[in-house]
Motif scaffolding. Structure first.
Motif, short mmCIF file in Angstrom:
data_model
loop_
_atom_site.label_atom_id
_atom_site.label_comp_id
_atom_site.label_asym_id
_atom_site.label_seq_id
_atom_site.Cartn_x
_atom_site.Cartn_y
_atom_site.Cartn_z
N PRO A 1 0.83 -1.21 0.00
CA PRO A 1 0.00 0.00 0.00
C PRO A 1 0.86 1.25 0.00
N ALA A 2 0.30 2.34 -0.48
CA ALA A 2 1.04 3.60 -0.57
C ALA A 2 1.48 4.05 0.81
N GLY A 3 2.74 4.46 0.90
CA GLY A 3 3.26 4.97 2.16
C GLY A 3 3.81 3.91 3.10
N GLN A 4 3.72 2.64 2.71
CA GLN A 4 4.20 1.57 3.57
C GLN A 4 5.37 0.86 2.89
N PRO A 5 6.48 0.63 3.63
CA PRO A 5 7.59 -0.10 3.01
C PRO A 5 7.24 -1.55 2.76
N ALA A 6 7.78 -2.10 1.71
CA ALA A 6 7.49 -3.49 1.38
C ALA A 6 8.24 -4.43 2.30
N GLN B 1 6.79 -1.04 9.34
CA GLN B 1 7.96 -0.72 10.14
C GLN B 1 9.22 -0.78 9.26
N PRO B 2 10.29 -0.09 9.65
CA PRO B 2 11.55 -0.20 8.88
C PRO B 2 12.13 -1.60 8.96
#
Length: 339
Positions: free
Chosen positions: A55-60, A177-178
């Protein structure tokens, strides 16, 4: 491609109509060669489907990224660095093949089996670490953990149990989360320690959220605190009537607008035929129980780790770390992060 050639031919034909006849003739456009089709995938090796976008704004998820192989220069440099880091340290390990999973991996991963000597601290659970993390763990055990264990527990640590080392994931396994330091073999989670005589210390059972409170000894309030005697400063300025009061009298608190009155102290009255109850001395307050040496050992382990590792998380950090210590060597701009 053929459409481009046709459009260029039409432009050249228009130019030829404008110029005088016979002065220039455009060359005949050649049809491009046909592009051969791609070969079909082998039935034994199905085609790889691209990972869905987050989703947009979330890291894969870090494993979903395209994995870039290690270069020879990177591997050679890491080998040289590892030799320098591990020189002089007692670490039993097996060098593994380079790891690369998406954004995760380690150039020279080490499978640690034991650390130290006399006794060697065996590792229970997984311990797949990079060279820097393995070296710092060995120094921490040698210089901080073992002296504290001998002093507080009477026996050195002979075994520690890990609950996590290398794993390709984000922090707390969440997509928002990172990337975790575990994804680079740069983190190590410890759940318990065991001494050479078999005493086991677990973070879950022997860590206290706050150090045990030591109660102050009980005491009676002084006459000054009860308002029956003036303070020392007031006594210097004006003597109190208590100095001139005869024995057997009691000074009562002053009433607003009047002077203090001296009254005889009333004698204690007892029912006829009953002897007065003797005044028993007060029992001393119970002495506080000494803190558990296993708790002190865990506190010392946590405190010293905070000086050496980039991140140290324990039971007071959050519920996710209630049963283990998390240690990593993340680089931080403003010093170590310790909870």
């Amino acid at each position: 491609m053929g459409r481009l050639h046709s459009r260029a031919a039409r432009r050249l034909g228009l130019i030829a109509c404008i110029l005088p006849l016979g002065t220039w003739q455009p060359a005949r456009a050649q049809e491009p060669a046909a592009i051969p089709p791609l070969p079909l995938p082998s039935p034994a090796r199905p085609a790889i489907q691209p990972a869905p976008l987050p989703p947009a704004g979330q890291p894969a998820n870090p494993a979903e990224h395209v994995a870039l192989p290690w270069t020879d220069e990177e591997l050679d440099g890491e080998r040289t660095r590892c030799d320098a880091l591990l020189a002089g340290l007692d670490i039993a390990y097996e060098t593994q093949l380079p790891l690369r999973e998406g954004r995760c991996g380690a150039a020279i991963p080490l499978k640690i089996t034991s650390i130290g000597r006399n006794p060697a601290v065996s590792i229970g659970g997984t311990a797949l670490l990079n060279c820097e993390m393995a070296a710092m763990l060995a120094v921490w055990i040698r210089d901080e953990l073992q002296p504290a264990a001998i002093s507080l527990l009477g026996s050195p640590v002979a075994r520690l149990t890990s609950v996590s080392s290398y794993v390709c994931r984000n922090r707390y396994g969440s997509r928002d989360q990172p990337v975790s330091e575990h994804a680079f073999a740069n983190a190590f989670d410890i759940a318990s320690f065991e001494t050479a005589v078999g005493q086991k210390i677990t973070v879950l059972d022997h860590w206290t959220i706050a150090p045990p409170d030591i109660p102050l000894p009980l005491r009676k309030p002084t006459l000054v605190e009860r308002g029956l005697l003036p303070s020392a400063e007031a006594a210097i300025k004006s003597p109190t009537p208590a100095e001139a009061a005869p024995s057997g009298t009691l000074v009562t608190p002053a009433v607003a607008g009047t002077r203090e009155a001296l009254q005889p102290a009333p004698a204690p009255e007892a029912p006829s035929g009953v002897a007065p109850r003797p005044v028993l001395p007060e029992a001393p307050p119970p002495s506080p129980e000494p803190p558990d040496p296993r708790t002190l050992f865990l506190r010392h382990a946590h405190k010293t780790a905070c000086r050496m590792f980039g991140t140290v998380l324990g039971p007071e950090a959050n519920a996710a770390h209630k049963d283990h210590f998390h240690l990593d060597l993340a680089e931080r701009r403003h010093g170590n992060y310790c909870q």
